[in-house]
Design a protein around this motif. Structure first.
Motif, short mmCIF file in Angstrom:
data_model
loop_
_atom_site.label_atom_id
_atom_site.label_comp_id
_atom_site.label_asym_id
_atom_site.label_seq_id
_atom_site.Cartn_x
_atom_site.Cartn_y
_atom_site.Cartn_z
N ASP A 36 0.86 -1.17 0.00
CA ASP A 36 0.00 0.00 0.00
C ASP A 36 0.91 1.23 0.00
O ASP A 36 2.04 1.18 0.49
N ILE A 37 0.42 2.33 -0.53
CA ILE A 37 1.24 3.54 -0.57
C ILE A 37 0.93 4.44 0.61
O ILE A 37 1.83 4.84 1.35
N GLU A 38 -0.35 4.76 0.81
CA GLU A 38 -0.75 5.67 1.88
C GLU A 38 -0.80 4.94 3.21
O GLU A 38 -1.75 4.22 3.51
N MET A 39 0.26 5.13 4.01
CA MET A 39 0.32 4.56 5.35
C MET A 39 0.86 5.63 6.28
O MET A 39 1.71 6.43 5.87
N PRO A 40 0.42 5.65 7.53
CA PRO A 40 0.94 6.66 8.46
C PRO A 40 2.40 6.39 8.83
O PRO A 40 2.90 5.28 8.66
N ILE A 41 3.07 7.38 9.30
CA ILE A 41 4.47 7.38 9.73
C ILE A 41 5.43 7.19 8.55
O ILE A 41 6.21 8.07 8.25
N MET A 42 5.36 6.06 7.86
CA MET A 42 6.24 5.80 6.73
C MET A 42 5.40 5.26 5.58
O MET A 42 4.89 4.15 5.67
N ASN A 43 5.24 6.04 4.50
CA ASN A 43 4.43 5.54 3.39
C ASN A 43 5.23 4.51 2.58
O ASN A 43 6.42 4.28 2.83
N GLY A 44 4.59 3.91 1.61
CA GLY A 44 5.22 2.85 0.83
C GLY A 44 6.48 3.31 0.11
O GLY A 44 7.48 2.58 0.06
N PHE A 45 6.48 4.52 -0.44
CA PHE A 45 7.65 5.03 -1.15
C PHE A 45 8.82 5.24 -0.18
O PHE A 45 9.96 4.93 -0.47
N GLU A 46 8.51 5.80 1.01
CA GLU A 46 9.56 6.02 2.02
C GLU A 46 10.16 4.69 2.48
O GLU A 46 11.36 4.58 2.69
N MET A 47 9.29 3.69 2.61
CA MET A 47 9.77 2.36 3.00
C MET A 47 10.73 1.81 1.94
O MET A 47 11.79 1.29 2.27
N LEU A 48 10.36 1.94 0.67
CA LEU A 48 11.21 1.44 -0.41
C LEU A 48 12.58 2.12 -0.43
O LEU A 48 13.58 1.49 -0.74
N HIS A 49 12.61 3.42 -0.07
CA HIS A 49 13.88 4.15 -0.02
C HIS A 49 14.85 3.52 0.97
O HIS A 49 16.06 3.63 0.81
N GLN A 50 14.31 2.89 2.00
CA GLN A 50 15.16 2.34 3.05
C GLN A 50 15.67 0.93 2.77
O GLN A 50 16.49 0.42 3.52
N LEU A 51 15.19 0.34 1.69
CA LEU A 51 15.66 -1.01 1.35
C LEU A 51 16.98 -0.93 0.60
O LEU A 51 17.06 -0.23 -0.41
N PRO A 52 18.00 -1.66 1.04
CA PRO A 52 19.27 -1.63 0.33
C PRO A 52 19.17 -2.23 -1.07
O PRO A 52 19.84 -1.79 -1.99
N GLN A 53 18.34 -3.25 -1.24
CA GLN A 53 18.12 -3.83 -2.56
C GLN A 53 16.69 -4.32 -2.66
O GLN A 53 16.08 -4.69 -1.67
N LYS A 54 16.18 -4.28 -3.87
CA LYS A 54 14.79 -4.68 -4.12
C LYS A 54 14.81 -5.90 -5.03
O LYS A 54 14.73 -5.76 -6.24
N ASP A 55 14.94 -7.07 -4.47
CA ASP A 55 14.99 -8.28 -5.28
C ASP A 55 13.68 -9.06 -5.16
O ASP A 55 13.65 -10.23 -4.80
N PHE A 56 12.59 -8.35 -5.43
CA PHE A 56 11.25 -8.93 -5.43
C PHE A 56 10.41 -8.17 -6.45
O PHE A 56 10.80 -7.10 -6.90
N HIS A 57 9.29 -8.77 -6.81
CA HIS A 57 8.34 -8.09 -7.70
C HIS A 57 7.46 -7.21 -6.83
O HIS A 57 6.83 -7.70 -5.88
N LEU A 58 7.40 -5.94 -7.14
CA LEU A 58 6.64 -4.97 -6.37
C LEU A 58 5.29 -4.72 -7.03
O LEU A 58 5.24 -4.29 -8.18
#
Length: 186
Positions: free
Chosen positions: A55-77
């Motif tokens: 989901d994108i709209e979430m309190p405290i940390m939205n989905g985009f902010e969460m993705l920024h914190q991942l060192p690598q994205k080795d999954f289908h989003l």
């Protein structure tokens, strides 16, 4: 079997998606659910799923902010959101799909099918495959190609040459591989 997690702050959104996956996508094994971005980060790093429904709209940390914190994205989003205004931004995050809530069953099944078709595409090196495949059937003609020798239609001479396969595709043969390939046919 593909593995997945759901990250959504709304419990009813998580439940609805979980039930649709269970009822209509039996090839998906749900590894867990998270109610916020922080939990989601932990779950992704711990479970290493094939698919993340986010989901994108979430309190405290939205989905985009969460993705920024991942060192690598080795999954289908796959974004699952009630808001269509994020579609362009989702593309920038290499989203595999963007499903609007309530998630349509046919769109969900289609997204899963496309993931399965891409699961046939792998994140291993060509050398890994070259070592795994039987050398009497498969041959690496070039740094980018491994072919099944049973499907060669013809060899076209040249510096390294080319191979025409039965499906009409043409594959380059590296100069250094030419002699080795020709020995296979003698």
């Amino acid at each position: 079997m593909l593995t997945a997690i759901i990250i959504d702050d709304e419990k009813k959104g998580r439940v609805a998606l979980r039930e649709k996956l269970h009822d209509y996508c039996p090839e998906i094994e749900l590894l867990g659910e998270a109610a916020d971005g922080a939990e989601g980060l932990h779950l992704i790093q711990e479970q290493k799923p094939d698919i993340v429904f986010l989901d994108i709209e979430m309190p405290i940390m939205n989905g985009f902010e969460m993705l920024h914190q991942l060192p690598q994205k080795d999954f289908h989003l796959i974004f699952t959101t009630a808001y269509n205004q994020y579609a362009i931004k989702a593309i920038r995050y290499a989203a595999f799909d963007y499903l609007l809530k309530p998630v349509d069953i046919e769109e969900l099944k289609s997204a899963i099918q496309r993931v399965r078709e891409q699961s046939l595409l792998a994140s291993r090196t060509m050398k890994d495959f070259e070592e795994l495949l039987p050398a009497d059937i498969f041959f690496r003609t070039h740094h980018s190609y491994i072919i099944n020798l049973r499907y060669i239609k013809r060899y076209i001479r040249g510096e390294g040459g080319q191979i025409e396969l039965e499906n009409g595709a043409y594959v380059t043969v590296a100069r250094r591989k030419k002699d080795e390939l020709l020995k296979k046919f003698r």
